[in-house]
Design an enzyme around this catalytic site. Structure first.
Site, mmCIF file in Angstrom:
data_model
loop_
_atom_site.group_PDB
_atom_site.id
_atom_site.type_symbol
_atom_site.label_atom_id
_atom_site.label_comp_id
_atom_site.label_asym_id
_atom_site.label_seq_id
_atom_site.Cartn_x
_atom_site.Cartn_y
_atom_site.Cartn_z
ATOM 1 N N GLY A 164 6.858 -3.823 -0.989
ATOM 2 C CA GLY A 164 7.772 -2.713 -0.759
ATOM 3 C C GLY A 164 7.613 -2.106 0.623
ATOM 4 O O GLY A 164 8.584 -1.626 1.225
ATOM 5 N N ARG A 165 6.386 -2.147 1.128
ATOM 6 C CA ARG A 165 6.143 -1.588 2.461
ATOM 7 C C ARG A 165 6.877 -2.360 3.549
ATOM 8 O O ARG A 165 7.232 -1.790 4.583
ATOM 9 C CB ARG A 165 4.634 -1.577 2.732
ATOM 10 C CG ARG A 165 3.927 -0.484 1.955
ATOM 11 C CD ARG A 165 2.428 -0.649 1.920
ATOM 12 N NE ARG A 165 1.850 0.373 1.048
ATOM 13 C CZ ARG A 165 0.670 0.291 0.462
ATOM 14 N NH1 ARG A 165 -0.075 -0.801 0.649
ATOM 15 N NH2 ARG A 165 0.229 1.249 -0.323
ATOM 16 N N TYR A 170 7.036 7.976 1.802
ATOM 17 C CA TYR A 170 7.141 7.242 0.535
ATOM 18 C C TYR A 170 6.625 5.809 0.635
ATOM 19 O O TYR A 170 6.449 5.263 1.714
ATOM 20 C CB TYR A 170 8.529 7.308 -0.083
ATOM 21 C CG TYR A 170 9.749 6.819 0.632
ATOM 22 C CD1 TYR A 170 9.723 6.055 1.785
ATOM 23 C CD2 TYR A 170 11.005 7.129 0.084
ATOM 24 C CE1 TYR A 170 10.880 5.624 2.388
ATOM 25 C CE2 TYR A 170 12.178 6.691 0.684
ATOM 26 C CZ TYR A 170 12.106 5.939 1.834
ATOM 27 O OH TYR A 170 13.273 5.503 2.421
ATOM 28 N N GLU A 171 6.334 5.259 -0.540
ATOM 29 C CA GLU A 171 5.685 3.948 -0.700
ATOM 30 C C GLU A 171 4.379 3.865 0.091
ATOM 31 O O GLU A 171 4.060 2.850 0.707
ATOM 32 C CB GLU A 171 6.651 2.821 -0.336
ATOM 33 C CG GLU A 171 7.792 2.749 -1.342
ATOM 34 C CD GLU A 171 8.582 1.473 -1.279
ATOM 35 O OE1 GLU A 171 7.999 0.414 -1.002
ATOM 36 O OE2 GLU A 171 9.794 1.541 -1.548
ATOM 37 N N GLY A 172 3.634 4.958 0.033
ATOM 38 C CA GLY A 172 2.346 5.052 0.713
ATOM 39 C C GLY A 172 2.468 5.808 2.014
ATOM 40 O O GLY A 172 3.116 5.344 2.950
#
Length: 380
Positions: free
Chosen positions: A242-243, A362-364
């Protein structure tokens, strides 16, 4: 090393660019102001195969590589990050996770609809106390024999109100810690599953972000992804991919802002010449162009690592960390180059600046990416 895109990748790039200009650009300012979900645009993206880009054609996907996906994400994000984040979540977090780890029955039931765009998905990990610390899941999925009883709250869920299927990460056995976490497929409309009000956000305002509440929601055992206790590994493996999607989104936001700033600098005059001829502006453009190209190479490297079967935890973290920083820095400079016009909505750059910020969160968060990177290089 060959940095040349293939003919197929160039075609995908052009198709995404054309879609962004012809379908996303009209009304993008109004959708942002009204927090309107781009329903029609997402439907068309699904019909064109952008919502299941990396999924095997036998499940209704396009069967493309990760690099093609990243290229498309960049082009879409230049214009409308609220739409591109739907593409990112559906591809990276939902479709990829299901194709890699779900059972054949789950793929036939859910993946085929998600890949074709018949419905979109949501990935439900974050909680009030479990954002960056994904091990601290308070949402529980108690084993009741043939089903789980799901209780808890999820926050900041992209596609929260519009998804048809939700991948929910929940704690089944507290004593086992992260090894007691499971990933469950929950359908919209399941009794006890409630969707909270839409969040009023700084950026990506067209994106559909909600809190979700689960009150004694019965989830059949056959809706668990993988073996008992696989949920945390599922979430971490999925987020690594996803990153790449969010890094490509950040890259696109930066590139979109740069293109607008370059065009404006060639049209706006001060002191008898176009402002691009003033060194103060020319040097800003030089820095922006260089940093964007560096971010692009990091994104492409991470995508190629994934495509070639190499470990991409480090490369995807570096790509997201750097590309999101470049997105923030570039959009701020784009507003500056536009001067007073940059502060009003008609010129788009203020929206891109607001959209850029979320890519560092988001997503880390960027801080989490630094933890991933530092542990990798130190060897922990």
């Amino acid at each position: 090393m060959d940095f040349t895109l293939s003919e197929e990748q160039l075609m995908i790039q052009q198709a995404a660019r054309d879609f962004a200009q012809n379908e996303l650009l009209p009304g993008v300012i109004e959708r942002d102001e009204e927090q309107k979900f781009p329903k029609e645009q997402i439907k068309k993206l699904g019909e064109l195969g952008f919502l299941g880009m990396m999924v095997d054609p036998k499940y209704g996907g396009s069967g493309l590589d990760t690099l093609s996906y990243a290229i498309a994400m960049e082009e879409l994000s230049k214009i409308d990050a609220s739409s591109s984040v739907v593409v990112s979540v559906n591809n990276s977090l939902v479709c990829w996770g299901l194709e890699m780890f779900a059972s054949e029955e789950q793929k036939q039931k859910y993946l085929t609809k998600l890949a074709s765009g018949e419905m979109i998905g949501a990935f439900c990990l974050s909680e009030p106390e479990a954002g960056s610390d994904a091990t601290s899941q308070k949402t529980t999925a108690i084993d009741k024999g043939d089903h789980y009883l799901l209780n808890g709250t999820k926050n900041w869920i992209t596609n929260g109100g519009t998804a048809g299927v939700y991948l929910v990460i929940a704690q089944t056995d507290v004593e086992k810690g992260h090894k007691g976490i499971n990933a469950l497929i929950v359908e919209k409309g399941t009794p006890g599953f409630e969707i909270g009000p839409k969040e009023n956000k700084l950026g990506i305002r067209g994106s559909d972000t909600h809190s979700l509440m689960f009150n004694d929601v019965k989830v059949p055992k056959e809706n668990r992804i993988g073996e008992d206790g696989f949920g945390f590994k599922f979430a971490m493996k999925t987020l690594s991919g996803g990153r790449i999607g969010i890094a490509a989104q950040a890259l696109g936001i930066a590139a979109g802002a740069y293109e607008l700033a370059l065009k404006y600098s060639k049209e706006r005059k001060s002191f008898g010449t176009e402002i691009c001829n003033h060194q103060a502006i020319a040097f800003k453009l030089a820095d922006m162009h260089t940093e964007i190209e560096a971010a692009r190479l990091l994104v492409y490297k991470a995508a190629l690592d994934k495509d070639n079967g190499r470990n991409y935890d480090l490369s995807s973290a570096m790509a997201k960390l750097y590309a999101s920083k470049v997105a923030m820095d570039t959009t701020v400079e784009a507003v500056q180059i536009h001067g007073g016009n940059g502060f009003v909505k008609d010129y788009h750059v203020e929206r891109l600046m607001r959209d850029a910020k979320i890519t560092q969160i988001y997503e880390g968060t960027s801080e989490i990416q630094k933890i991933v990177i530092s542990r990798s290089i130190i060897g922990k």
